[in-house]
Design an enzyme around this catalytic site. Sequence first.
Site, PDB file in Angstrom:
ATOM      1  N   ASP A   1       0.099   0.631  -2.985  1.00  0.00           N
ATOM      2  CA  ASP A   1      -1.280   0.205  -2.736  1.00  0.00           C
ATOM      3  C   ASP A   1      -1.330  -1.309  -2.645  1.00  0.00           C
ATOM      4  O   ASP A   1      -0.798  -1.997  -3.527  1.00  0.00           O
ATOM      5  CB  ASP A   1      -2.177   0.615  -3.918  1.00  0.00           C
ATOM      6  CG  ASP A   1      -2.652   2.060  -3.813  1.00  0.00           C
ATOM      7  OD1 ASP A   1      -2.225   2.759  -2.878  1.00  0.00           O
ATOM      8  OD2 ASP A   1      -3.450   2.479  -4.679  1.00  0.00           O
TER       9      ASP A   1
ATOM     10  N   GLY B   1      -0.867   7.771 -11.346  1.00  0.00           N
ATOM     11  CA  GLY B   1      -0.485   7.440 -12.716  1.00  0.00           C
ATOM     12  C   GLY B   1       0.930   6.925 -12.875  1.00  0.00           C
ATOM     13  O   GLY B   1       1.380   6.703 -13.993  1.00  0.00           O
TER      14      GLY B   1
ATOM     15  N   LYS C   1      -7.223   4.845   3.262  1.00  0.00           N
ATOM     16  CA  LYS C   1      -7.932   5.998   2.710  1.00  0.00           C
ATOM     17  C   LYS C   1      -9.286   6.208   3.371  1.00  0.00           C
ATOM     18  O   LYS C   1     -10.019   5.246   3.609  1.00  0.00           O
ATOM     19  CB  LYS C   1      -8.160   5.792   1.207  1.00  0.00           C
ATOM     20  CG  LYS C   1      -6.893   5.854   0.363  1.00  0.00           C
ATOM     21  CD  LYS C   1      -7.256   5.692  -1.112  1.00  0.00           C
ATOM     22  CE  LYS C   1      -6.047   5.381  -1.963  1.00  0.00           C
ATOM     23  NZ  LYS C   1      -5.144   6.515  -2.146  1.00  0.00           N
TER      24      LYS C   1
END
Lengths: 193, 296
Positions: free
Chosen positions: B26, B216, B83
Site C-alpha cells: 500500500d 494484518g 481500490k
Amino acid sequence: MDPAVKHIGVLALQGSVAEHMAALERLPGVRAFEVRRTRELMEADALILPGGESTTIAKLLRIFDLFEPLCARIQGGMPVWGTCAGMILLARKIIGEPSHLRLMDITVRRNAFGRQSDSFAETVRVPAFGPGETPLVFIRAPWIESAGPEVEVLCTLHGHIVAARQQNMLVTSFHPELTDNLNVYRYFLRMAD
Amino acid sequence: MNAQNTQQYELNKNLAQMLKGGVIMDVTNPEQAKIAEAAGAVAVMALERVPSDIRKQGGVARMSDPGMIRGIQQAVSIPVMAKARIGHIAEARILEALKIDYIDESEVLTPADDLYHLNKWDFKVPFVCGARNLGEALRRIGEGAAMIRTKGEAGTGNVVEAVRHMRTMMSAVRRLSNMPAEERMAFAKDNGAPYDLVCWVAENGRLPVVNFAAGGIATPADAALMMQLGSEGVFVGSGIFKSANPERMARAIVKATAFYNDPDILAEVSEGLGEAMRGIEIEQIPPESRLADRGW
C-alpha cells in the site's frame, strides 16, 4: 546421475516458477528443480529465468549473492532462457533504467506493449519453434528495440522483435509457461544438448 | 460471456501469476511508491489512506483521487493497483479509464452496495477481491475476480484473521479434493458457491486463480507464515509505512516472502527492524467496525 537426463533449473525467487516447473515435468528426460542458491545453480545443465517483476527478481539476485555466480555460469556457456522478466534481466540495455546482467546484446523496452489492459494473446507460426503454430501470451510485455550483430531474431510480431537468441541465451517477450504448448521448451532443450 | 471476454479473463489471471511469490505494498504517494519499488515490491496499491488511518479517522472511505493515482503510475514501472468500493460501478469504471493494472474491490473502503458486488465480467481490467472462506472466494470468482486475497482484518497489524481465513480456505480445498462427486452439490449449497467452480476446485485441488494473503501482515515473519500456510504472495497495507523504518521493513518483508521456508534467512532479515506498526487485538474492535464482515 543418469547422463541422459537433463537437469533444468528454474530460478525461483519470484514469478511464474510453478508454471515453468509443470511444463518441464511434462517433457521426457528432464529433471526440473527450483534454483534459489548457488549450489542449486551449480547443478543445473540449463536454467530458465521465469516471468515476474524484473526489478524484484534483480533485487533478490543481488541480496542472495546469486548475481555473480549466475553471470559466471551463463558466460561459461550454460544455456539460459529468459521469459519476459528473464529477457529484461539478460539485456545489455533497458531503455530509461539501469540494466541488470548485461549479457545479451539487446536493448529492451519494458512494458512496451502497454499496461495490463493492453496485454494480449496471439497464435502464429514461428518456424524456429517448429512447423505448427505457437501460441504467444504477452502480459505487460517488453519488446526488443534493437539487437546486436550476434543476435539471431527468432520471432517478430507487429514489427517488434519478441524472441531472439545469442549463442547459449534465448529470450522471449511472451510466456510459453502460460500455455499448454511445449514448442519453445523443446527448442530450449535442444540448446542444452 | 463471449470469446473475447474469456481471453481477457485468462490474461488477467495470468498477470496475477506473474506476481506470485511477491509483495504488493500500500502506498499513498509517489515517494512511497518509489520506496516500495526499490525494495522489490511486485506491485503497489495506490490509496489515499492506509487501512490503519481509515480505522482511526473513520468517515466514508472512497476511491482515491485519480490525480494521485496517475502520479503513482508515472512514478513506478511495476503494476499499479487501486481500490474501488464494493459494488461501486462508477468508481471501477473510473479506475479502468485510468488504465489501472488491477482493481481491488475492497472491504477496506466503505461499501457502496449492501447487497451486490460488481459484475466484474463487464470490465476489461482485472479485479482482486477479498474472501474469508472458499465459498466467498468462489462467489467472487463467479462474478469475474481474476485474483483472490484473504480479507484478514486490515489496519490492525494483527495477523490472526488472515491466518484464520487462509486456513479455512485451504482446509476446504483439501476437503473438496477428497470428496466423492455426489457430495459436491451439497457443498455448493452449504457454502453458497457456484457448482461448476466447486467441481473445478475438487478436480484440481486448488483455487482457479492466484490467492494472496492480506489484512494484518506487519512483520517479515507474518509474511513467511502466510506463505507457509499456502498463500502465493502477500499484500502489506499499513505494515510498511506505519513502521519505524519503512525502507528496511519493506526490504525485509520482500526477502522473507521469497525465502519463507528458510529460518536462517528469516532470522537474519528480522533483525534490527525497529518497531513494527502498533497492533490491535481483534476483540477490542467493536463488531460494526470489523472490515472483514463487509462483503456478501
